[in-house]
Enzyme design. Sequence first.
Site, PDB file in Angstrom:
ATOM      1  CE  LYS A  11      -3.912  -2.346   2.288  1.00 24.81           C
ATOM      2  NZ  LYS A  11      -4.831  -2.308   3.469  1.00 24.81           N
ATOM      3  CE1 TYR A  51      -9.400  -2.798   0.652  1.00 28.06           C
ATOM      4  CE2 TYR A  51      -8.605  -0.991  -0.705  1.00 28.06           C
ATOM      5  CZ  TYR A  51      -8.354  -2.076   0.124  1.00 28.06           C
ATOM      6  OH  TYR A  51      -7.059  -2.435   0.418  1.00 28.06           O
ATOM      7  CG  ASN A 114      -3.629  -2.415   6.979  1.00 28.66           C
ATOM      8  OD1 ASN A 114      -3.506  -1.987   5.839  1.00 28.66           O
ATOM      9  ND2 ASN A 114      -4.665  -3.145   7.359  1.00 28.66           N
ATOM     10  CG  HIS A 117      -5.293  -6.332  -0.282  1.00 24.61           C
ATOM     11  ND1 HIS A 117      -6.494  -6.214   0.362  1.00 24.61           N
ATOM     12  CD2 HIS A 117      -5.463  -7.280  -1.253  1.00 24.61           C
ATOM     13  CE1 HIS A 117      -7.364  -7.051  -0.196  1.00 24.61           C
ATOM     14  NE2 HIS A 117      -6.764  -7.705  -1.180  1.00 24.61           N
ATOM     15  CD  GLU A 128      -9.078  -8.862  -3.456  1.00 19.57           C
ATOM     16  OE1 GLU A 128      -9.976  -8.635  -2.615  1.00 19.57           O
ATOM     17  OE2 GLU A 128      -7.946  -9.275  -3.131  1.00 19.57           O
TER      18      GLU A 128
HETATM   19  N1  UDP Z   1      -9.636  -0.604   7.652  1.00 23.33           N
HETATM   20  C1  UDP Z   1      -9.687   0.543   8.418  1.00 23.33           C
HETATM   21  N2  UDP Z   1     -10.389   0.507   9.601  1.00 23.33           N
HETATM   22  C2  UDP Z   1     -11.010  -0.607  10.046  1.00 23.33           C
HETATM   23  C3  UDP Z   1     -10.960  -1.770   9.263  1.00 23.33           C
HETATM   24  C4  UDP Z   1     -10.257  -1.742   8.080  1.00 23.33           C
HETATM   25  O1  UDP Z   1      -9.132   1.561   8.039  1.00 23.33           O
HETATM   26  O2  UDP Z   1     -11.630  -0.574  11.109  1.00 23.33           O
HETATM   27  C5  UDP Z   1      -8.910  -0.592   6.373  1.00 23.33           C
HETATM   28  C6  UDP Z   1      -7.547  -1.283   6.462  1.00 23.33           C
HETATM   29  O3  UDP Z   1      -6.635  -0.599   5.578  1.00 23.33           O
HETATM   30  C7  UDP Z   1      -7.860  -2.669   5.950  1.00 23.33           C
HETATM   31  C8  UDP Z   1      -8.881  -2.371   4.866  1.00 23.33           C
HETATM   32  O4  UDP Z   1      -9.650  -1.295   5.389  1.00 23.33           O
HETATM   33  O5  UDP Z   1      -6.717  -3.336   5.476  1.00 23.33           O
HETATM   34  C9  UDP Z   1      -9.788  -3.517   4.502  1.00 23.33           C
HETATM   35  O6  UDP Z   1     -10.391  -4.007   5.686  1.00 23.33           O
HETATM   36  P1  UDP Z   1     -10.516  -5.568   5.956  1.00 23.33           P
HETATM   37  O7  UDP Z   1     -11.418  -5.735   7.126  1.00 23.33           O
HETATM   38  O8  UDP Z   1     -10.856  -6.274   4.693  1.00 23.33           O
HETATM   39  O9  UDP Z   1      -9.032  -5.963   6.444  1.00 23.33           O
HETATM   40  P2  UDP Z   1      -7.894  -6.822   5.726  1.00 23.33           P
HETATM   41  O10 UDP Z   1      -8.565  -7.891   4.922  1.00 23.33           O
HETATM   42  O11 UDP Z   1      -7.096  -5.881   4.876  1.00 23.33           O
HETATM   43  O12 UDP Z   1      -7.070  -7.382   6.852  1.00 23.33           O
HETATM   44 MG    MG Z   2     -10.057  -7.797   3.545  1.00 29.86          MG
END
Ligand code: UDP
Ligand code: MG
Length: 139
Positions: A11, A51, A114, A117, A128
């Site tokens: 990212k 997203y 974070n 992805h 994706e």
């Molecule tokens: N995210 C965020 N706040 C949250 C949850 C998710 O900003 O409370 C962002 C974070 O960058 C995350 C992305 O949205 O990686 C997608 O969320 P997901 O729950 O799918 O997490 P991931 O699969 O990336 O672990």
């Molecule tokens: Mg996810």
Amino acid sequence: MATNRTFTMLKPDSVEKGNVGAILEKISASGFRIVAMKMTQMTKTDAEEFYAVHNERPFFGELVQYMTRGPIVAAILEKDNAVEDFRTLIGATNPADAAEGTIRKLYAESMGENAVHGSDSDENAEIEGAFHFSGREMF
Ligand code: UDP
Ligand code: MG
């Protein structure tokens, strides 16, 4: 077809901090083969589509802003059990909860920023990967 493949994005924070090389090294050392890879920048429309599953969530606007603010490195990775093993390698969504040695523990700032992805299912890995790459960009 996609059971041994997953999709990742390093990212914008990873690119900004110069962590791309270190993260790719860790991915390779963990047994993933890079099938496709490019540096690109997502448009607002791209991020909103990628997203879309989160579009009702309170963090959606910030997520789109973050994911579009600079270049990312997108890649398709191949390994036995790729989706699950890559999720283990990256660690929990919130780096505060991520296991020691995981990519998010090492390189992520916060739940929002974070670092990486990783697809959460074989079906989403396929969707994706196809979002970012055409068949002749995969090796
Ligand atoms: N995210 C965020 N706040 C949250 C949850 C998710 O900003 O409370 C962002 C974070 O960058 C995350 C992305 O949205 O990686 C997608 O969320 P997901 O729950 O799918 O997490 P991931 O699969 O990336 O672990
Ligand atoms: Mg996810």
